[in-house]
Design an enzyme around this catalytic site. Structure first.
Site, PDB file in Angstrom:
ATOM      1  N   THR A   1      -4.973 -11.459   3.434  1.00 16.87           N
ATOM      2  CA  THR A   1      -3.526 -11.395   3.258  1.00 16.87           C
ATOM      3  C   THR A   1      -2.776 -12.182   4.324  1.00 16.87           C
ATOM      4  OG1 THR A   1      -1.678  -9.828   3.377  1.00 16.87           O
ATOM      5  CG2 THR A   1      -3.644  -9.208   4.553  1.00 16.87           C
TER       6      THR A   1
ATOM      7  N   GLU B   1      -0.345 -10.957   5.809  1.00 16.58           N
ATOM      8  CA  GLU B   1       0.198  -9.976   6.764  1.00 16.58           C
ATOM      9  C   GLU B   1      -0.523 -10.004   8.104  1.00 16.58           C
ATOM     10  OE1 GLU B   1       1.251  -6.138   5.416  1.00 16.58           O
ATOM     11  OE2 GLU B   1       1.945  -6.871   3.477  1.00 16.58           O
TER      12      GLU B   1
ATOM     13  N   TYR C   1      -2.527  -1.293   8.084  1.00 16.89           N
ATOM     14  CA  TYR C   1      -3.136  -2.095   7.014  1.00 16.89           C
ATOM     15  C   TYR C   1      -3.449  -3.504   7.508  1.00 16.89           C
ATOM     16  CZ  TYR C   1      -3.271  -5.336   3.075  1.00 16.89           C
ATOM     17  OH  TYR C   1      -3.628  -6.344   2.226  1.00 16.89           O
TER      18      TYR C   1
ATOM     19  N   ARG D   1       9.726 -11.761   1.472  1.00 14.90           N
ATOM     20  CA  ARG D   1       8.324 -11.927   1.090  1.00 14.90           C
ATOM     21  C   ARG D   1       8.217 -13.205   0.252  1.00 14.90           C
ATOM     22  NH1 ARG D   1       8.250  -8.699   4.472  1.00 14.90           N
ATOM     23  NH2 ARG D   1       7.266  -6.655   4.590  1.00 14.90           N
TER      24      ARG D   1
ATOM     25  N   ARG E   1      10.878   1.305   6.499  1.00 17.55           N
ATOM     26  CA  ARG E   1       9.438   1.475   6.789  1.00 17.55           C
ATOM     27  C   ARG E   1       9.250   1.288   8.302  1.00 17.55           C
ATOM     28  NH1 ARG E   1       5.687  -2.859   3.767  1.00 17.55           N
ATOM     29  NH2 ARG E   1       5.501  -1.289   2.132  1.00 17.55           N
ATOM     30  N   PRO E   2       8.524   2.190   9.000  1.00 21.67           N
ATOM     31  CA  PRO E   2       8.280   1.978  10.436  1.00 21.67           C
ATOM     32  C   PRO E   2       7.531   0.659  10.665  1.00 21.67           C
ATOM     33  CG  PRO E   2       7.522   4.164   9.747  1.00 21.67           C
ATOM     34  CD  PRO E   2       7.889   3.418   8.493  1.00 21.67           C
TER      35      PRO E   2
HETATM   36  P1  NAD Z   1      -5.639  -2.562  -5.051  1.00 16.44           P
HETATM   37  O1  NAD Z   1      -5.321  -1.472  -4.089  1.00 16.44           O
HETATM   38  O2  NAD Z   1      -4.874  -2.671  -6.312  1.00 16.44           O
HETATM   39  O3  NAD Z   1      -7.193  -2.496  -5.465  1.00 16.44           O
HETATM   40  C1  NAD Z   1      -8.203  -2.254  -4.541  1.00 16.44           C
HETATM   41  C2  NAD Z   1      -9.483  -1.952  -5.315  1.00 16.44           C
HETATM   42  O4  NAD Z   1     -10.525  -1.731  -4.347  1.00 16.44           O
HETATM   43  C3  NAD Z   1      -9.403  -0.699  -6.179  1.00 16.44           C
HETATM   44  O5  NAD Z   1      -9.978  -0.939  -7.439  1.00 16.44           O
HETATM   45  C4  NAD Z   1     -10.209   0.330  -5.401  1.00 16.44           C
HETATM   46  O6  NAD Z   1     -10.830   1.306  -6.226  1.00 16.44           O
HETATM   47  C5  NAD Z   1     -11.241  -0.552  -4.699  1.00 16.44           C
HETATM   48  N1  NAD Z   1     -11.753   0.063  -3.465  1.00 16.44           N
HETATM   49  C6  NAD Z   1     -11.035   0.638  -2.475  1.00 16.44           C
HETATM   50  N2  NAD Z   1     -11.860   1.112  -1.515  1.00 16.44           N
HETATM   51  C7  NAD Z   1     -13.127   0.794  -1.900  1.00 16.44           C
HETATM   52  C8  NAD Z   1     -14.416   0.986  -1.332  1.00 16.44           C
HETATM   53  N3  NAD Z   1     -14.568   1.618  -0.163  1.00 16.44           N
HETATM   54  N4  NAD Z   1     -15.487   0.516  -1.990  1.00 16.44           N
HETATM   55  C9  NAD Z   1     -15.353  -0.124  -3.193  1.00 16.44           C
HETATM   56  N5  NAD Z   1     -14.154  -0.315  -3.783  1.00 16.44           N
HETATM   57  C10 NAD Z   1     -13.063   0.133  -3.154  1.00 16.44           C
HETATM   58  O7  NAD Z   1      -5.536  -3.899  -4.205  1.00 16.44           O
HETATM   59  P2  NAD Z   1      -5.035  -5.343  -4.657  1.00 16.44           P
HETATM   60  O8  NAD Z   1      -3.570  -5.411  -4.510  1.00 16.44           O
HETATM   61  O9  NAD Z   1      -5.672  -5.697  -5.929  1.00 16.44           O
HETATM   62  O10 NAD Z   1      -5.651  -6.233  -3.478  1.00 16.44           O
HETATM   63  C11 NAD Z   1      -6.977  -6.762  -3.580  1.00 16.44           C
HETATM   64  C12 NAD Z   1      -7.301  -7.513  -2.315  1.00 16.44           C
HETATM   65  O11 NAD Z   1      -6.351  -8.561  -2.138  1.00 16.44           O
HETATM   66  C13 NAD Z   1      -7.224  -6.670  -1.041  1.00 16.44           C
HETATM   67  O12 NAD Z   1      -8.257  -7.048  -0.192  1.00 16.44           O
HETATM   68  C14 NAD Z   1      -5.869  -7.016  -0.445  1.00 16.44           C
HETATM   69  O13 NAD Z   1      -5.879  -6.861   0.961  1.00 16.44           O
HETATM   70  C15 NAD Z   1      -5.734  -8.463  -0.854  1.00 16.44           C
HETATM   71  N6  NAD Z   1      -4.369  -8.978  -1.028  1.00 16.44           N
HETATM   72  C16 NAD Z   1      -3.473  -8.303  -1.814  1.00 16.44           C
HETATM   73  C17 NAD Z   1      -2.204  -8.849  -2.022  1.00 16.44           C
HETATM   74  C18 NAD Z   1      -1.174  -8.165  -2.908  1.00 16.44           C
HETATM   75  O14 NAD Z   1      -0.028  -8.619  -2.953  1.00 16.44           O
HETATM   76  N7  NAD Z   1      -1.523  -7.104  -3.624  1.00 16.44           N
HETATM   77  C19 NAD Z   1      -1.846 -10.052  -1.417  1.00 16.44           C
HETATM   78  C20 NAD Z   1      -2.796 -10.710  -0.592  1.00 16.44           C
HETATM   79  C21 NAD Z   1      -4.049 -10.153  -0.436  1.00 16.44           C
HETATM   80  O1  DAU Z   2       1.893 -10.014   1.833  1.00  9.98           O
HETATM   81  C1  DAU Z   2       0.758  -9.597   1.136  1.00  9.98           C
HETATM   82  C2  DAU Z   2       0.752  -8.090   1.029  1.00  9.98           C
HETATM   83  O2  DAU Z   2       1.745  -7.752   0.081  1.00  9.98           O
HETATM   84  C3  DAU Z   2      -0.601  -7.512   0.631  1.00  9.98           C
HETATM   85  O3  DAU Z   2      -1.537  -7.795   1.629  1.00  9.98           O
HETATM   86  C4  DAU Z   2      -0.507  -6.001   0.415  1.00  9.98           C
HETATM   87  O4  DAU Z   2      -1.735  -5.496  -0.041  1.00  9.98           O
HETATM   88  C5  DAU Z   2       0.578  -5.745  -0.613  1.00  9.98           C
HETATM   89  O5  DAU Z   2       0.742  -4.356  -0.796  1.00  9.98           O
HETATM   90  C6  DAU Z   2       1.894  -6.374  -0.176  1.00  9.98           C
HETATM   91  O6  DAU Z   2       2.419  -5.713   0.989  1.00  9.98           O
HETATM   92  P1  DAU Z   2       3.976  -5.386   1.141  1.00  9.98           P
HETATM   93  O7  DAU Z   2       4.151  -4.282   2.101  1.00  9.98           O
HETATM   94  O8  DAU Z   2       4.762  -6.639   1.363  1.00  9.98           O
HETATM   95  O9  DAU Z   2       4.268  -4.915  -0.372  1.00  9.98           O
HETATM   96  P2  DAU Z   2       5.141  -3.731  -0.988  1.00  9.98           P
HETATM   97  O10 DAU Z   2       5.228  -3.976  -2.455  1.00  9.98           O
HETATM   98  O11 DAU Z   2       4.711  -2.376  -0.515  1.00  9.98           O
HETATM   99  O12 DAU Z   2       6.577  -4.009  -0.358  1.00  9.98           O
HETATM  100  C7  DAU Z   2       7.233  -5.255  -0.558  1.00  9.98           C
HETATM  101  C8  DAU Z   2       8.532  -5.194   0.210  1.00  9.98           C
HETATM  102  O13 DAU Z   2       9.404  -4.237  -0.423  1.00  9.98           O
HETATM  103  C9  DAU Z   2       8.377  -4.724   1.648  1.00  9.98           C
HETATM  104  O14 DAU Z   2       9.301  -5.426   2.458  1.00  9.98           O
HETATM  105  C10 DAU Z   2       8.742  -3.238   1.587  1.00  9.98           C
HETATM  106  C11 DAU Z   2       9.766  -3.184   0.471  1.00  9.98           C
HETATM  107  N1  DAU Z   2       9.807  -1.928  -0.311  1.00  9.98           N
HETATM  108  C12 DAU Z   2       8.643  -1.447  -0.819  1.00  9.98           C
HETATM  109  C13 DAU Z   2       8.626  -0.279  -1.553  1.00  9.98           C
HETATM  110  C14 DAU Z   2       7.337   0.270  -2.108  1.00  9.98           C
HETATM  111  C15 DAU Z   2      11.017  -1.300  -0.560  1.00  9.98           C
HETATM  112  O15 DAU Z   2      12.092  -1.761  -0.110  1.00  9.98           O
HETATM  113  N2  DAU Z   2      11.006  -0.145  -1.294  1.00  9.98           N
HETATM  114  C16 DAU Z   2       9.863   0.403  -1.789  1.00  9.98           C
HETATM  115  O16 DAU Z   2       9.929   1.498  -2.432  1.00  9.98           O
END
Ligand code: NAD
Ligand code: DAU
Length: 353
Positions: free
Chosen positions: A133, A135, A159, A223, A290-291
């Site tokens: 990520t 982040e 995280y 973002r 968020r903290p």
């Molecule tokens: P998600 O939380 O939707 O899915 C995570 C998956 O991993 C789930 O299916 C869960 O069951 C599985 N999992 C969790 N713990 C596990 C364990 N101990 N063993 C096996 N499986 C396990 O996450 P996502 O949003 O699909 O993110 C996938 C990857 O991409 C993560 O590594 C995340 O850090 C990265 N990423 C996410 C974003 C985003 O915006 N969502 C952006 C950049 C990178």
């Molecule tokens: O940047 C990549 C990351 O993006 C990934 O690595 C993470 O797995 C993914 O969860 C995401 O993290 P964020 O914290 O940016 O995503 P989230 O959707 O939780 O929040 C996006 C923004 O919106 C963040 O600034 C917090 C804000 N937010 C989020 C929620 C859930 C709100 O204002 N209200 C909300 O209820």
């Protein structure tokens, strides 16, 4: 030839599995613990498809991983599995250390043992692709240049600290043991199958239910949003053509403040599913921040564009429209993920804000 995907029942992992099998006949072994975020319903369209083998398990389970590597002999590992939600990491960091740090360590060790047993040609062709990520780089000042691959690591949440630790382990396993790794650091994804604890799906789902749309703090945090299908195409490009040991940043050149995102979602819902009560923006509520909230992320994606000719196919306008339409068309999926555990999470995160 087979690829092993961890976390393939989650948001991005399941999109990747579907995307992969739409373009290739190479089988996928999908290894996932099925935590609250894992959902096999995402993969229902693959039922009966012999190219997809699902194995439930934890990446911290070395014995199970060893058996899996021995039986399936994957030519590549794509490591998506993680605890992924920043707010959950604030309430309970332990699971993030366990899965993201210790789990990645265990997976690396199992992959290394498998790789050591391969012949020279298979060893050279093997890849361990770590999905990470933006982040890990921390927060940017408003006018600072976007994150490049050499930006210092400055993670600010449990995280992002756990993901940063996993990135460092992956790097070390390459430098010390020669494991052929690739790492991608991507910005915020959105699209189908996104669990409604994250901003965009939460806003869609709450708006449709007539519930408040909680924006943290002043909502001016920025973002860089990327449609999930574009993340999948970037991962395919890096897996196929990325240079071993390299890091590639992936982003959509699409920085937007949270407030604008929420307004855009509301406008689309006003158009596609108007409410008798008036515009959905009436539901916007500003809540306690968020903290440690990172103010701004932005990805400089020039390296992957230059070296691998990758570019996102979707604009934010096209991607967010598809996404809102997908949620409107999949009310059954939304209802199914809103389990008791999901309701407990909403109470934990929002009742005290
Ligand atoms: P998600 O939380 O939707 O899915 C995570 C998956 O991993 C789930 O299916 C869960 O069951 C599985 N999992 C969790 N713990 C596990 C364990 N101990 N063993 C096996 N499986 C396990 O996450 P996502 O949003 O699909 O993110 C996938 C990857 O991409 C993560 O590594 C995340 O850090 C990265 N990423 C996410 C974003 C985003 O915006 N969502 C952006 C950049 C990178
Ligand atoms: O940047 C990549 C990351 O993006 C990934 O690595 C993470 O797995 C993914 O969860 C995401 O993290 P964020 O914290 O940016 O995503 P989230 O959707 O939780 O929040 C996006 C923004 O919106 C963040 O600034 C917090 C804000 N937010 C989020 C929620 C859930 C709100 O204002 N209200 C909300 O209820």
């Amino acid at each position: 030839m087979t690829i092993l995907i961890t976390g393939g029942a989650g948001f991005i992992g399941s999109n990747f599995v579907l995307d992969w099998l739409a373009q290739s006949d190479e089988p996928v072994v999908n290894f996932d613990a099925l935590t609250y975020a894992g959902n096999l319903q995402n993969l229902a369209s693959l039922q009966g498809d012999a190219r997809h083998v699902f194995v439930q398990g934890d990446i911290g389970d070395r014995a199970l991983l060893d058996r899996l590597f021995a039986e399936r002999r994957p030519r590549a590992v794509l490591h998506f599995a993680a605890e992924s939600h920043v707010d959950r990491s604030i309430y309970g960091p332990g699971a993030f250390i366990k899965t993201n740090v210790e789990g990645t360590f265990t997976l690396l060790e199992a992959a290394r043992a498998h790789w050591n047993g391969l012949d020279d040609a298979a060893k050279a062709a093997f890849r361990f692709h770590h999905v990470s990520t933006d982040e890990v780089y921390g927060s940017l000042a408003p006018d600072a240049p976007a994150f490049t691959e050499t930006h210092p690591y400055e993670p600010n949440s449990p995280y992002s600290a756990s993901k940063a630790a996993s990135d460092h382990l992956v790097r070390a396993w390459h430098h010390t043991y020669g494991l052929p790794v690739l790492t991608t650091n991507c910005s915020n994804n959105y699209g189908p199958y996104h669990f409604p604890e994250k901003l965009i799906p939460l806003m869609i789902v709450n708006a449709l239910a007539g519930k408040p749309l909680p924006i943290y703090g002043d909502g001016l945090q920025v973002r860089d949003w990327l449609y999930v299908g574009d993340h999948c195409s970037a991962i395919r490009a890096v897996l196929a053509r990325g240079r071993v040991g390299e890091v590639y940043n992936i982003g959509g050149w699409n920085e937007m403040p949270n407030r604008d995102i929420v307004h855009r979602v509301c406008a689309l819902l006003d158009e596609l599913r108007p409410s008798a009560e008036g515009p959905y923006t009436r539901l916007i509520t500003f809540v306690k921040d968020r903290p440690g909230h990172d103010r701004r992320y932005a990805i400089d994606a020039r390296k992957i564009e230059r070296e691998l000719s990758w570019r996102p196919a979707e604009t934010f306008d096209s991607g967010i429209r598809k996404t809102v339409q997908w949620y409107l068309d999949h009310a059954d999926w939304v209802a199914n993920v809103q389990s008791g555990g999901y309701r407990d999470w909403l109470a934990t995160n929002y009742s005290a804000r």
